[in-house]
Design a protein around this motif. Structure first.
Motif, mmCIF file in Angstrom:
data_model
loop_
_atom_site.group_PDB
_atom_site.id
_atom_site.type_symbol
_atom_site.label_atom_id
_atom_site.label_comp_id
_atom_site.label_asym_id
_atom_site.label_seq_id
_atom_site.Cartn_x
_atom_site.Cartn_y
_atom_site.Cartn_z
ATOM 1 N N ARG A 101 -3.207 38.867 -79.562
ATOM 2 C CA ARG A 101 -4.630 39.242 -79.603
ATOM 3 C C ARG A 101 -5.349 38.551 -80.748
ATOM 4 O O ARG A 101 -6.564 38.592 -80.841
ATOM 5 C CB ARG A 101 -4.774 40.762 -79.708
ATOM 6 C CG ARG A 101 -4.317 41.455 -78.422
ATOM 7 C CD ARG A 101 -4.545 42.945 -78.429
ATOM 8 N NE ARG A 101 -5.920 43.279 -78.738
ATOM 9 C CZ ARG A 101 -6.289 44.329 -79.470
ATOM 10 N NH1 ARG A 101 -5.392 45.148 -79.960
ATOM 11 N NH2 ARG A 101 -7.550 44.562 -79.711
ATOM 12 N N GLU A 102 -4.591 37.932 -81.640
ATOM 13 C CA GLU A 102 -5.127 37.173 -82.780
ATOM 14 C C GLU A 102 -6.115 37.988 -83.626
ATOM 15 O O GLU A 102 -7.212 37.543 -83.933
ATOM 16 C CB GLU A 102 -5.768 35.867 -82.309
ATOM 17 C CG GLU A 102 -4.790 34.923 -81.667
ATOM 18 C CD GLU A 102 -5.387 33.580 -81.350
ATOM 19 O OE1 GLU A 102 -4.800 32.572 -81.747
ATOM 20 O OE2 GLU A 102 -6.470 33.537 -80.716
ATOM 21 N N ILE A 103 -5.675 39.149 -84.046
ATOM 22 C CA ILE A 103 -6.490 39.986 -84.925
ATOM 23 C C ILE A 103 -6.256 39.527 -86.365
ATOM 24 O O ILE A 103 -5.143 39.565 -86.879
ATOM 25 C CB ILE A 103 -6.121 41.481 -84.781
ATOM 26 C CG1 ILE A 103 -6.264 41.938 -83.333
ATOM 27 C CG2 ILE A 103 -6.961 42.327 -85.739
ATOM 28 C CD1 ILE A 103 -7.656 41.840 -82.769
ATOM 29 N N PHE A 104 -7.317 39.057 -87.004
ATOM 30 C CA PHE A 104 -7.262 38.555 -88.376
ATOM 31 C C PHE A 104 -8.435 39.184 -89.100
ATOM 32 O O PHE A 104 -9.583 38.793 -88.907
ATOM 33 C CB PHE A 104 -7.329 37.022 -88.357
ATOM 34 C CG PHE A 104 -7.143 36.364 -89.690
ATOM 35 C CD1 PHE A 104 -6.070 36.672 -90.519
ATOM 36 C CD2 PHE A 104 -8.034 35.389 -90.110
ATOM 37 C CE1 PHE A 104 -5.891 36.035 -91.742
ATOM 38 C CE2 PHE A 104 -7.869 34.738 -91.326
ATOM 39 C CZ PHE A 104 -6.795 35.063 -92.141
ATOM 40 N N GLU A 105 -8.154 40.177 -89.914
ATOM 41 C CA GLU A 105 -9.191 41.006 -90.542
ATOM 42 C C GLU A 105 -10.316 40.223 -91.223
ATOM 43 O O GLU A 105 -11.484 40.612 -91.125
ATOM 44 C CB GLU A 105 -8.553 41.989 -91.521
ATOM 45 C CG GLU A 105 -9.530 42.995 -92.065
ATOM 46 C CD GLU A 105 -8.875 43.997 -92.992
ATOM 47 O OE1 GLU A 105 -9.633 44.692 -93.681
ATOM 48 O OE2 GLU A 105 -7.637 44.079 -93.052
ATOM 49 N N PRO A 106 -10.050 39.105 -91.919
ATOM 50 C CA PRO A 106 -11.165 38.382 -92.555
ATOM 51 C C PRO A 106 -12.227 37.882 -91.572
ATOM 52 O O PRO A 106 -13.314 37.498 -91.991
ATOM 53 C CB PRO A 106 -10.468 37.214 -93.257
ATOM 54 C CG PRO A 106 -9.095 37.723 -93.547
ATOM 55 C CD PRO A 106 -8.753 38.572 -92.348
ATOM 56 N N LEU A 107 -11.925 37.897 -90.281
ATOM 57 C CA LEU A 107 -12.908 37.454 -89.290
ATOM 58 C C LEU A 107 -13.721 38.600 -88.697
ATOM 59 O O LEU A 107 -14.561 38.371 -87.838
ATOM 60 C CB LEU A 107 -12.219 36.676 -88.163
ATOM 61 C CG LEU A 107 -11.503 35.404 -88.599
ATOM 62 C CD1 LEU A 107 -10.842 34.741 -87.407
ATOM 63 C CD2 LEU A 107 -12.449 34.447 -89.304
ATOM 64 N N SER A 108 -13.494 39.812 -89.158
ATOM 65 C CA SER A 108 -14.295 40.919 -88.647
ATOM 66 C C SER A 108 -15.641 40.959 -89.354
ATOM 67 O O SER A 108 -15.773 40.566 -90.514
ATOM 68 C CB SER A 108 -13.556 42.250 -88.827
ATOM 69 O OG SER A 108 -13.522 42.611 -90.178
ATOM 70 N N ARG A 109 -16.650 41.429 -88.637
ATOM 71 C CA ARG A 109 -17.999 41.519 -89.219
ATOM 72 C C ARG A 109 -18.039 42.448 -90.432
ATOM 73 O O ARG A 109 -18.846 42.263 -91.324
ATOM 74 C CB ARG A 109 -18.986 42.014 -88.174
ATOM 75 C CG ARG A 109 -19.288 41.002 -87.110
ATOM 76 C CD ARG A 109 -20.386 41.546 -86.178
ATOM 77 N NE ARG A 109 -20.560 40.701 -85.008
ATOM 78 C CZ ARG A 109 -21.360 39.647 -84.969
ATOM 79 N NH1 ARG A 109 -22.035 39.313 -86.025
ATOM 80 N NH2 ARG A 109 -21.451 38.946 -83.870
ATOM 81 N N SER A 110 -17.150 43.428 -90.462
ATOM 82 C CA SER A 110 -17.170 44.412 -91.535
ATOM 83 C C SER A 110 -16.336 44.000 -92.748
ATOM 84 O O SER A 110 -16.325 44.704 -93.749
ATOM 85 C CB SER A 110 -16.671 45.759 -91.012
ATOM 86 O OG SER A 110 -15.329 45.640 -90.560
ATOM 87 N N PHE A 111 -15.666 42.848 -92.687
ATOM 88 C CA PHE A 111 -14.832 42.427 -93.816
ATOM 89 C C PHE A 111 -15.720 42.150 -95.034
ATOM 90 O O PHE A 111 -16.761 41.509 -94.929
ATOM 91 C CB PHE A 111 -14.032 41.174 -93.446
ATOM 92 C CG PHE A 111 -13.030 40.793 -94.499
ATOM 93 C CD1 PHE A 111 -11.828 41.469 -94.596
ATOM 94 C CD2 PHE A 111 -13.316 39.786 -95.413
ATOM 95 C CE1 PHE A 111 -10.897 41.121 -95.568
ATOM 96 C CE2 PHE A 111 -12.397 39.429 -96.396
ATOM 97 C CZ PHE A 111 -11.189 40.105 -96.469
ATOM 98 N N ASN A 112 -15.287 42.616 -96.193
ATOM 99 C CA ASN A 112 -16.065 42.454 -97.428
ATOM 100 C C ASN A 112 -15.695 41.149 -98.120
ATOM 101 O O ASN A 112 -14.642 41.049 -98.737
ATOM 102 C CB ASN A 112 -15.819 43.638 -98.351
ATOM 103 C CG ASN A 112 -16.646 43.563 -99.610
ATOM 104 O OD1 ASN A 112 -17.492 42.680 -99.767
ATOM 105 N ND2 ASN A 112 -16.434 44.493 -100.515
ATOM 106 N N TRP A 113 -16.573 40.169 -98.018
ATOM 107 C CA TRP A 113 -16.382 38.896 -98.697
ATOM 108 C C TRP A 113 -17.004 38.908 -100.087
ATOM 109 O O TRP A 113 -17.100 37.866 -100.731
ATOM 110 C CB TRP A 113 -16.987 37.747 -97.863
ATOM 111 C CG TRP A 113 -16.081 37.370 -96.745
ATOM 112 C CD1 TRP A 113 -16.145 37.825 -95.460
ATOM 113 C CD2 TRP A 113 -14.948 36.518 -96.823
ATOM 114 N NE1 TRP A 113 -15.111 37.282 -94.731
ATOM 115 C CE2 TRP A 113 -14.367 36.477 -95.541
ATOM 116 C CE3 TRP A 113 -14.364 35.775 -97.836
ATOM 117 C CZ2 TRP A 113 -13.223 35.723 -95.271
ATOM 118 C CZ3 TRP A 113 -13.239 35.029 -97.559
ATOM 119 C CH2 TRP A 113 -12.675 35.021 -96.289
ATOM 120 N N GLY A 114 -17.389 40.090 -100.544
ATOM 121 C CA GLY A 114 -17.948 40.203 -101.900
ATOM 122 C C GLY A 114 -19.349 39.903 -101.892
ATOM 123 O O GLY A 114 -20.214 39.597 -102.476
#
Length: 135
Positions: A122-135
């Protein structure tokens, strides 16, 4: 539409400082999962979201960094999503050159696999979610 362009690298001492020397405006974070890495998300001033490329200047700068720190893996990753469908493509850079490129089905899984991690079909990679906090 969701678009992403980022850099991921092994968390080697002094590498964040060197990356910041090349891209002073790139905010770096530390990832603990699913891979242990330092990461930065490039802003749209560094790429054109509608162009399906990885800017040559960024590739060349990453190759130069990689040649100085040959033990580090670098991943340049592009992602575009429309609704629930996403396309991923990128390249692994090691020892100053592109060691692996991937696009199409399973590309994200193959690229992340260079870190010895299987993120699944399913290629779930958290940094690609809209809600990921990039600071």
């Amino acid at each position: 539409m969701f678009t992403f362009f980022g850099l991921f690298a092994d968390p080697i001492s002094d590498l964040p400082r060197q990356i910041s020397g090349v891209w002073p405006d790139l905010k770096l974070i530390e990832l603990q999962k699913p891979i242990l890495a330092i990461a930065g998300r490039f802003g749209e001033d560094r790429y054109v979201p509608s162009d399906e490329d990885i800017p040559e200047g960024i590739v060349l700068a990453t190759e130069r960094l990689s040649s100085r720190i040959s033990s580090a893996r670098f991943l340049l990753l592009r992602t575009e999503c429309w609704g629930g469908d996403c396309a991923n493509w990128g390249q692994i850079i090691r020892d100053g050159r592109t060691a692996f490129q991937a696009d199409g089905d399973g590309a994200l899984r193959r690229l992340i696999g260079y870190w010895g991690v299987d993120i699944g079909p399913r290629e779930i990679f958290e940094p690609l979610s809209r809600s990921f906090n990039w600071g």
